[in-house]
Every structure is written in C-alpha cells, then in structure tokens.
Write a protein that holds these residues in place. Structure first.
Motif, PDB file in Angstrom:
ATOM      1  N   LYS A  27       0.850  -1.194   0.000  1.00  0.00           N
ATOM      2  CA  LYS A  27       0.000   0.000   0.000  1.00  0.00           C
ATOM      3  C   LYS A  27       0.884   1.241   0.000  1.00  0.00           C
ATOM      4  O   LYS A  27       1.661   1.461   0.929  1.00  0.00           O
ATOM      5  CB  LYS A  27      -0.926  -0.005   1.221  1.00  0.00           C
ATOM      6  CG  LYS A  27      -2.018   1.041   1.147  1.00  0.00           C
ATOM      7  CD  LYS A  27      -3.131   0.716   2.134  1.00  0.00           C
ATOM      8  CE  LYS A  27      -4.362   1.556   1.852  1.00  0.00           C
ATOM      9  NZ  LYS A  27      -5.511   1.130   2.663  1.00  0.00           N
ATOM     10  N   CYS A  29       1.011   5.447  -0.392  1.00  0.00           N
ATOM     11  CA  CYS A  29       0.157   6.612  -0.158  1.00  0.00           C
ATOM     12  C   CYS A  29       0.956   7.908  -0.257  1.00  0.00           C
ATOM     13  O   CYS A  29       2.186   7.909  -0.174  1.00  0.00           O
ATOM     14  CB  CYS A  29      -0.462   6.545   1.235  1.00  0.00           C
ATOM     15  SG  CYS A  29      -1.240   4.962   1.643  1.00  0.00           S
ATOM     16  N   THR A 223      -6.011   8.423 -11.160  1.00  0.00           N
ATOM     17  CA  THR A 223      -6.944   9.297 -10.453  1.00  0.00           C
ATOM     18  C   THR A 223      -7.664  10.201 -11.442  1.00  0.00           C
ATOM     19  O   THR A 223      -7.038  10.929 -12.205  1.00  0.00           O
ATOM     20  CB  THR A 223      -6.177  10.152  -9.431  1.00  0.00           C
ATOM     21  OG1 THR A 223      -4.972  10.645 -10.049  1.00  0.00           O
ATOM     22  CG2 THR A 223      -5.789   9.325  -8.225  1.00  0.00           C
ATOM     23  N   GLU A 256      -9.114   0.161  -9.223  1.00  0.00           N
ATOM     24  CA  GLU A 256     -10.115   0.179  -8.155  1.00  0.00           C
ATOM     25  C   GLU A 256      -9.485   0.234  -6.759  1.00  0.00           C
ATOM     26  O   GLU A 256     -10.191   0.421  -5.761  1.00  0.00           O
ATOM     27  CB  GLU A 256     -11.021  -1.047  -8.273  1.00  0.00           C
ATOM     28  CG  GLU A 256     -11.893  -1.029  -9.530  1.00  0.00           C
ATOM     29  CD  GLU A 256     -12.828  -2.218  -9.599  1.00  0.00           C
ATOM     30  OE1 GLU A 256     -12.834  -3.032  -8.657  1.00  0.00           O
ATOM     31  OE2 GLU A 256     -13.549  -2.337 -10.603  1.00  0.00           O
ATOM     32  N   SER A 257      -8.171   0.070  -6.698  1.00  0.00           N
ATOM     33  CA  SER A 257      -7.504   0.148  -5.393  1.00  0.00           C
ATOM     34  C   SER A 257      -7.277   1.593  -4.944  1.00  0.00           C
ATOM     35  O   SER A 257      -6.876   1.826  -3.804  1.00  0.00           O
ATOM     36  CB  SER A 257      -6.154  -0.584  -5.440  1.00  0.00           C
ATOM     37  OG  SER A 257      -5.181   0.172  -6.149  1.00  0.00           O
ATOM     38  N   GLU A 259      -7.725   4.867  -3.247  1.00  0.00           N
ATOM     39  CA  GLU A 259      -8.490   5.147  -2.035  1.00  0.00           C
ATOM     40  C   GLU A 259      -8.119   6.511  -1.483  1.00  0.00           C
ATOM     41  O   GLU A 259      -6.943   6.847  -1.343  1.00  0.00           O
ATOM     42  CB  GLU A 259      -8.188   4.085  -0.974  1.00  0.00           C
ATOM     43  CG  GLU A 259      -8.817   4.360   0.376  1.00  0.00           C
ATOM     44  CD  GLU A 259      -8.199   3.556   1.507  1.00  0.00           C
ATOM     45  OE1 GLU A 259      -8.656   3.690   2.653  1.00  0.00           O
ATOM     46  OE2 GLU A 259      -7.229   2.798   1.248  1.00  0.00           O
ATOM     47  N   PHE A 261      -8.331   8.345   1.906  1.00  0.00           N
ATOM     48  CA  PHE A 261      -8.579   8.008   3.313  1.00  0.00           C
ATOM     49  C   PHE A 261      -9.183   9.213   4.021  1.00  0.00           C
ATOM     50  O   PHE A 261      -8.496  10.178   4.356  1.00  0.00           O
ATOM     51  CB  PHE A 261      -7.295   7.564   4.011  1.00  0.00           C
ATOM     52  CG  PHE A 261      -7.492   7.266   5.472  1.00  0.00           C
ATOM     53  CD1 PHE A 261      -8.420   6.324   5.886  1.00  0.00           C
ATOM     54  CD2 PHE A 261      -6.750   7.929   6.443  1.00  0.00           C
ATOM     55  CE1 PHE A 261      -8.624   6.049   7.228  1.00  0.00           C
ATOM     56  CE2 PHE A 261      -6.935   7.663   7.788  1.00  0.00           C
ATOM     57  CZ  PHE A 261      -7.877   6.721   8.183  1.00  0.00           C
ATOM     58  N   CYS A 284      -4.195   6.858  -1.609  1.00  0.00           N
ATOM     59  CA  CYS A 284      -3.490   5.567  -1.574  1.00  0.00           C
ATOM     60  C   CYS A 284      -3.794   4.709  -2.797  1.00  0.00           C
ATOM     61  O   CYS A 284      -4.882   4.791  -3.369  1.00  0.00           O
ATOM     62  CB  CYS A 284      -3.873   4.784  -0.320  1.00  0.00           C
ATOM     63  SG  CYS A 284      -3.624   5.679   1.225  1.00  0.00           S
ATOM     64  N   THR A 286      -2.849   0.398  -4.122  1.00  0.00           N
ATOM     65  CA  THR A 286      -2.284  -0.885  -3.714  1.00  0.00           C
ATOM     66  C   THR A 286      -1.619  -1.549  -4.907  1.00  0.00           C
ATOM     67  O   THR A 286      -2.248  -1.735  -5.951  1.00  0.00           O
ATOM     68  CB  THR A 286      -3.367  -1.812  -3.133  1.00  0.00           C
ATOM     69  OG1 THR A 286      -3.934  -1.189  -1.983  1.00  0.00           O
ATOM     70  CG2 THR A 286      -2.768  -3.154  -2.729  1.00  0.00           C
TER      71      THR A 286
END
Length: 294
Positions: A27, A29, A223, A256-257, A259, A261, A284, A286
């Motif tokens: 992961k 970020c 993104t 789709e990973s 994220e 937060f 983030c 993955t």
C-alpha cells in the motif's frame, strides 16, 4: 495412509500456488500534511491522527514539511515507531533537503516499512535544464525503492508538490523529470505522485492538451478529474494524483484500489478538527502482483 498422502500433495500444491501467485501487496500513499512542523507535533490529538494515517500504509510520501529547525519530522518517526510491537515492523525514512525559492522552504519525505522495502538510491532533480531552469518551486526528490517481497521488485517514485499558480507548467515538466531519471537508473517501473494542484481552477480543462504527462499515452492516470481529496465540504478538488509508467507497473495496480482516506469520517471529527490535521486527505493505491504472462 492414502488420506495423509493426499493431504500432503494438496498442501504442497497450495504452497506452490501461493509462492507463484501470492506475492505480498504493497500500500503506497501520499499525504500533504499542511504546514507540518513543531505546531502539529505539539498537539497530541493531531499527531495521533497523522500517525494512524501513516501506519495504514507500507510507504507514505509526506508533503509540505515546513520545519526550519529540522526536529518535527524526527519526532514524528519516534511516535510512529513507538506503536510498533516489534522492531521488524518498524518504519524507516528518507527526507530531502529544504527546497524552495527565497525564504519559503519545504521538504519531501518517504516513510516506509522496513520489512517490506529498502532504498536503492536517491536523486535530487537538479532543475537546471538548459533554457528552462528553475521550472519547479520544489524540485522532485526522487527515490528508487527495492521491494523484494512483491512481484514488482523495484520501482521509482517521483514526488511533486506544485506551486498552485504554476501547476500546468510543473505537471508538464514532470515529463522531463521522468526522461532524466529513466536515463539515470535502470528501472522500468515509475510512480509519479503527490499534490499536483490539478483541479479547481489551477488546471483549466483547455490546458490538459498542453501537458505531456497527460497527452502521452504511456502514462496512466489512476486518479480521475472528479476525485475529491480536499477536506473542506465547500470544495471538491482532485488536487492529489497518481500516475504510472511502465507495463508491469501498470499491470500490478488495480485502478479500483485507489483510495482517499477520509480521516474526518474515520475518527468522527468536525471539519474544524479535521482541518487542524490538514486540508488534504491521504491518497493511496495498492500494488498487487503483476499478471503472469503466457
């Protein structure tokens, strides 16, 4: 006896499959911790949320470190590692020099889990390209990571925190940074990430065609333009971005990973309390194992 033999074969097969297809996920970020310095370190509630946000990741790019005395980041690392139950689970870090024009300075830092990653090399982009010197307010501090426990064994991260008023130019100039670093290091796996200021008026829609990092199809933007990484309810801005380069790197990250937060919701904060941490949420991705080729 026959049953035991069958179980042994099944167990061996399972272990083989795990070894072939079960490479550890990673992961990664980035977090613009607005004006990170002694003031935020001195507020326990704020520090706790920053530490919790970092601890969710195996590798965290920290942006906007503004600490002339150079003490706040070291204290952050002490607090972060004080929560690790074993030394094997501790974090290490690498940080740039203070970067910026005139008196305003910031630093980039990478915080990474030692059992997962190590640093192969670092490179401070010199920003001295002939005819286009000083293109960046905070020139990228580039790090080449080794990742032996994942399918992608190494990758390079090019970080950026653009000056908002020069976001179009600086995002475009990241193409030159990539070209420079790809000639310097023998890696095919690149992640370009950070606070691009790539939204809410700083990058008008008509300007995207002038940004090589966007128009060159070898670069994959994970993104979208409608992603919201801002804390304020009054804004919906895709300031923070992740861009990939390299076939295996692209294969290894499921879009789709992606994220955001939302620590405001996670910890039940008011907007004012959340803004005391930052005006950005961490972003983030993955990295899973790359797909096996036939």
């Amino acid at each position: 006896m026959f049953l035991i033999s069958q179980l042994t074969v099944m167990l061996s097969t399972l272990i083989l499959l795990l070894n072939l297809g079960g490479a550890t996920a990673l992961k990664i970020c980035s977090f613009n911790i607005k004006s990170f310095g002694e003031s935020k370190i001195s507020k326990p509630d704020v520090l706790d949320i920053i530490v919790e946000s970092i601890g969710r990741c195996d590798l965290m790019l920290v942006l906007e470190i503004k600490d002339a005395k150079g003490k706040a980041f070291d204290q952050l690392m002490i607090h972060l590692n004080s929560r690790s139950r074993t030394r094997a689970n501790e974090f290490s870090s690498v940080i740039s020099e203070r970067l910026g024009r005139k008196s305003y300075k910031e630093q980039y830092a990478f915080i990474y889990r030692q059992k997962m990653l190590s640093v192969r090399s670092v490179y401070q982009y010199p920003d001295t390209q002939t005819g286009d010197e000083d293109a960046f307010a905070r020139e990228p501090f580039v790090v080449w990571f080794s990742s032996p426990k994942t399918e992608i064994k190494d990758f390079v991260i090019i970080p950026i925190h653009t000056a908002p008023e020069a976001a179009v130019k600086e995002i475009d100039e990241l193409y030159d940074v990539y070209q420079n670093v790809s000639q310097l290091w023998r890696s095919d796996n690149f992640i370009i990430m950070g606070d691009f200021n790539a939204a809410c008026g700083y990058v008008p829609k008509r300007q995207w065609v002038n940004i090589r990092l966007r128009s060159e199809t070898q670069f994959v933007w994970l993104t979208g333009d409608k992603l919201d990484t801002s804390v304020k309810k009054s804004t919906r801005c895709a300031y923070d971005r992740v861009v990939l380069r390299g076939e295996r790197m692209i294969e290894a990250v499921n879009p789709e990973s992606v994220e955001v937060f939302n620590f405001k919701e996670e910890f039940g904060l008011t907007e004012q309390e959340a803004l005391a941490v930052s005006d950005h949420f961490p972003l983030c991705i993955t990295v899973n194992q790359a797909q096996m080729r036939g």
